[in-house]
Scaffold this active site. Structure first.
Site, PDB file in Angstrom:
ATOM      1  N   LEU A 266     -29.813 -42.442  13.808  1.00  0.00           N
ATOM      2  CA  LEU A 266     -28.841 -41.602  13.114  1.00  0.00           C
ATOM      3  C   LEU A 266     -28.351 -40.494  14.042  1.00  0.00           C
ATOM      4  O   LEU A 266     -29.138 -39.871  14.751  1.00  0.00           O
ATOM      5  CB  LEU A 266     -29.505 -40.977  11.876  1.00  0.00           C
ATOM      6  N   CYS A 267     -27.027 -40.269  14.047  1.00  0.00           N
ATOM      7  CA  CYS A 267     -26.472 -39.123  14.776  1.00  0.00           C
ATOM      8  C   CYS A 267     -25.367 -38.512  13.917  1.00  0.00           C
ATOM      9  O   CYS A 267     -25.384 -38.640  12.694  1.00  0.00           O
ATOM     10  CB  CYS A 267     -25.984 -39.524  16.165  1.00  0.00           C
ATOM     11  N   HIS A 268     -24.395 -37.849  14.557  1.00  0.00           N
ATOM     12  CA  HIS A 268     -23.328 -37.180  13.814  1.00  0.00           C
ATOM     13  C   HIS A 268     -22.365 -38.197  13.200  1.00  0.00           C
ATOM     14  O   HIS A 268     -22.142 -38.213  11.984  1.00  0.00           O
ATOM     15  CB  HIS A 268     -22.575 -36.218  14.739  1.00  0.00           C
ATOM     16  N   GLY A 270     -22.287 -41.761  14.564  1.00  0.00           N
ATOM     17  CA  GLY A 270     -22.717 -43.138  14.816  1.00  0.00           C
ATOM     18  C   GLY A 270     -22.515 -43.622  16.232  1.00  0.00           C
ATOM     19  O   GLY A 270     -22.736 -44.810  16.499  1.00  0.00           O
ATOM     20  N   ILE A 295     -24.616 -38.836   9.973  1.00  0.00           N
ATOM     21  CA  ILE A 295     -24.911 -37.850   8.936  1.00  0.00           C
ATOM     22  C   ILE A 295     -23.648 -37.417   8.207  1.00  0.00           C
ATOM     23  O   ILE A 295     -23.688 -37.022   7.031  1.00  0.00           O
ATOM     24  CB  ILE A 295     -25.629 -36.620   9.553  1.00  0.00           C
TER      25      ILE A 295
END
Length: 309
Positions: A266-268, A270, A295
């Protein structure tokens, strides 16, 4: 440069603790240079475990081992306290069978791998060979990350030769098990034309996961989440479920997880998470997912209490 007594003692302690020791850049699961990757990949294919030292993390050993063995480059392989050499010598000894002897292993298996070359691929490769210099042959190597590479160079006489569609493919011994079942095709699409290589031995590709699917997996307890965002981003919008954080403190522990554990990255939005997932795929993990939209999508579609930024 002279070798201090303390550094000499440290090196001799390392060599005394392991029959096989590789001084390298990085570690066997995450080498930090191509030469170290080659040396570690060869050893991983032969022995279940071996001692290793990341010289990037220990400048004293990095310089000291060069003086100790009178060998100027890294990696360096020691067996029974004796220096064998760097990656090129390790590869030469592998292909000749000498490395097996030194390690006390049976003679290497030189059974050619079954490789399928489609007619279209054979025709394209044949055209490329028409202008080849005399004395060179077609080599195929498959590195520890299952990247395949063709090269024209003279034969050493120790290669394993696989034949398919009228082509003779020369492989080094380290590439042989990684090349079993390889399928080489020629494709033409909107991106252009070129060889397409399918390797059934490579870890499965990273799969996409929607935030709704992630939510369902979390409720069922069937996935572990790894948040790859920097600390300041995690502080702005914390992920509201139990998860792991990927940073310098946790990297080694996460890399040592069982290779079949399901992991969602998971990141900001993708993008960084997909890069992290691909890195873990190269380490041999088999069940990896990228959370598409990251997220931000989680906030929009699942939990609006998570701030957007």
């Amino acid at each position: 440069m002279s070798l201090s007594p303390d550094t000499r003692a440290r090196i001799e302690q390392i060599l005394g603790a392991h029959h096989v020791v590789l001084f390298m850049k990085g570690n066997p699961d995450a080498p930090q240079c191509g030469f170290s990757a080659k040396a570690a990949g060869i050893l991983k294919g032969l022995v279940p475990a071996f001692g290793h030292v990341d010289v990037l993390a220990d400048p004293e050993i990095r310089e000291g081992i060069k003086v100790y063995g009178q060998w100027p480059t890294i990696p360096q392989l020691y067996v029974g306290g004796e220096l064998l050499g760097g990656s090129d010598i390790i590869e030469q000894m592998l292909n000749s069978g000498e490395l097996h002897q030194v390690l006390g292993l049976p003679e290497p298996d030189r059974t050619p791998p079954a490789i399928e070359v489609t007619p279209a691929a054979a025709e394209a490769i044949g055209r490329a060979l028409e202008n080849a210099d005399d004395g060179v042959v077609l080599h195929l190597s498959v590195d520890p990350r299952f990247n395949a590479r063709f090269e024209l160079k003279p034969a050493s006489g120790h290669e394993v030769v696989a034949e398919s569609a009228g082509l003779r493919l020369h492989l080094d011994l380290a590439s042989v098990p990684r090349a079993r079942g390889l399928r080489i095709d020629w494709v033409e699409d909107a991106r252009g034309a070129g060889l397409a290589i399918h390797n059934p031995n490579a870890p499965p590709a990273v799969k996409s996961m929607t935030v709704q699917q992630l939510h369902d997996h979390l409720i069922a307890g069937t996935i572990d989440v790894i948040d790859v965002r920097p600390a300041h981003a995690r502080a702005i919008a914390p992920f509201p479920h139990p998860h792991e954080v990927l940073d310098e403190d946790s990297r080694e522990r996460l890399e040592s997880l069982p290779k079949d554990v399901p992991l969602a990255f998971l990141c900001h939005h993708g993008n960084s998470s997909r890069q992290a997932a691909e890195y873990f795929r190269q380490l041999g993990f088999h069940d990896l997912y990228n959370v598409e939209g990251g997220i931000d999508a989680w906030s929009v579609q699942i939990d609006p209490k998570v701030p957007r930024y």
